[in-house]
Design a protein around this motif. Structure first.
Motif, mmCIF file in Angstrom:
data_model
loop_
_atom_site.group_PDB
_atom_site.id
_atom_site.type_symbol
_atom_site.label_atom_id
_atom_site.label_comp_id
_atom_site.label_asym_id
_atom_site.label_seq_id
_atom_site.Cartn_x
_atom_site.Cartn_y
_atom_site.Cartn_z
ATOM 1 N N ALA A 16 75.115 57.940 5.447
ATOM 2 C CA ALA A 16 74.223 57.821 6.602
ATOM 3 C C ALA A 16 72.771 57.669 6.133
ATOM 4 N N LEU A 17 72.374 58.424 5.116
ATOM 5 C CA LEU A 17 71.015 58.318 4.577
ATOM 6 C C LEU A 17 70.761 56.930 3.995
ATOM 7 N N ARG A 18 71.756 56.365 3.327
ATOM 8 C CA ARG A 18 71.602 55.024 2.742
ATOM 9 C C ARG A 18 71.510 53.945 3.818
ATOM 10 N N ASN A 19 71.952 54.270 5.028
ATOM 11 C CA ASN A 19 71.945 53.307 6.137
ATOM 12 C C ASN A 19 70.877 53.647 7.160
ATOM 13 N N SER A 20 69.704 54.039 6.683
ATOM 14 C CA SER A 20 68.520 54.323 7.518
ATOM 15 C C SER A 20 68.655 55.584 8.353
ATOM 16 N N GLY A 21 69.570 56.469 7.980
ATOM 17 C CA GLY A 21 69.770 57.687 8.747
ATOM 18 C C GLY A 21 68.729 58.757 8.471
ATOM 19 N N VAL A 22 68.585 59.633 9.464
ATOM 20 C CA VAL A 22 67.746 60.826 9.358
ATOM 21 C C VAL A 22 68.667 62.026 9.540
ATOM 22 N N PRO A 37 63.440 58.034 0.783
ATOM 23 C CA PRO A 37 61.988 57.860 0.764
ATOM 24 C C PRO A 37 61.548 56.401 0.694
ATOM 25 N N HIS A 38 62.456 55.508 0.297
ATOM 26 C CA HIS A 38 62.106 54.093 0.180
ATOM 27 C C HIS A 38 62.444 53.297 1.434
ATOM 28 N N ASN A 39 62.961 53.969 2.457
ATOM 29 C CA ASN A 39 63.321 53.303 3.708
ATOM 30 C C ASN A 39 62.251 53.612 4.749
ATOM 31 N N ARG A 40 61.355 52.679 4.962
ATOM 32 C CA ARG A 40 60.224 52.926 5.850
ATOM 33 C C ARG A 40 60.664 53.150 7.301
ATOM 34 N N ILE A 41 61.698 52.452 7.729
ATOM 35 C CA ILE A 41 62.171 52.613 9.112
ATOM 36 C C ILE A 41 62.630 54.051 9.340
ATOM 37 N N ALA A 42 63.443 54.582 8.422
ATOM 38 C CA ALA A 42 63.909 55.974 8.550
ATOM 39 C C ALA A 42 62.739 56.937 8.468
ATOM 40 N N LEU A 162 68.835 62.834 15.993
ATOM 41 C CA LEU A 162 69.181 62.930 14.574
ATOM 42 C C LEU A 162 70.500 62.205 14.346
ATOM 43 N N ASP A 163 70.682 61.679 13.128
ATOM 44 C CA ASP A 163 71.954 61.043 12.796
ATOM 45 C C ASP A 163 72.968 62.055 12.300
ATOM 46 N N GLY A 164 72.484 63.201 11.838
ATOM 47 C CA GLY A 164 73.408 64.201 11.353
ATOM 48 C C GLY A 164 72.720 65.507 11.017
#
Length: 190
Positions: A16-22, A37-42, A162-164
């Motif tokens: 989930a984190l690798r797919n823009s999850g929070v 940390p490298h996913n600006r959208i998340a 939240l995603d999870g």
């Protein structure tokens, strides 16, 4: 509702984190909000959840020193300082280092350095290992509210945004970790 992950399901949380999850996860004292940390959208989702100015920056949490090395401008860190910091890790110690070019600007905010912690808290470290790197770690609360210390508070703060949530115990600390400047030893947050 956000998915609730057990410690046996951390690979799914990492996906989930690798797919823009929070994801909300337990740390030494409070629940933290984390993302890649490298996913600006998340990352921007976290700041929207917290209703916090993006200029403030966040710290990164990791399972081992290798996960944070890329974020430190090692040429600016004396070996004695590095040895002292490494002797405190893993543990409830957050240190601010001169940051390398690998630190995304949005993570640092208006700060010159980057705050890093190699945690000894088992569930948080396991999540970093499953993810394969350091994660954003900022207290799970809207700006100005007390940090969440249980899943019920997380739900009251964030509902289904939240995603999870990683369901595992907090560490034994009563308040978030002290933040110190690695070069000077000065306390930034006690």
């Amino acid at each position: 509702m956000p998915k609730h992950y057990t410690l046996a399901e951390l690979d799914d949380a990492a996906d989930a984190l690798r797919n823009s999850g929070v994801i909300a996860y337990p740390t030494e004292a409070v629940f933290g909000l984390g993302c890649d940390p490298h996913n600006r959208i998340a990352f921007e989702r976290i700041f929207a959840l917290k209703q916090r100015p993006a200029t403030q920056g966040v710290l990164l949490i990791a399972a081992d020193f290798a996960q944070v090395t890329r974020y430190v401008d090692m040429a600016k860190v004396p070996q004695g300082v590095l040895a002292q910091v490494r002797a405190s890790w893993p543990g409830p110690f957050t240190w601010v280092f001169p940051r390398s070019a690998d630190v995304p600007q949005w993570v640092a905010g208006e700060h010159e350095g980057i705050a890093l912690r190699v945690t000894a808290h088992g569930p948080a470290a396991a999540l970093c290992r499953a993810f394969g790197g350091a994660l954003v770690s900022t207290s799970a609360n809207p700006h100005g509210q007390p940090p969440a210390r249980d899943p019920a508070t997380l739900t009251s703060y964030f509902g289904d945004r939240l995603d999870g949530i990683v369901e595992a115990p907090l560490g034994g600390a009563s308040q978030p970790t002290t933040i110190r400047d690695a070069l000077t030893g000065a306390i930034i947050r006690s």
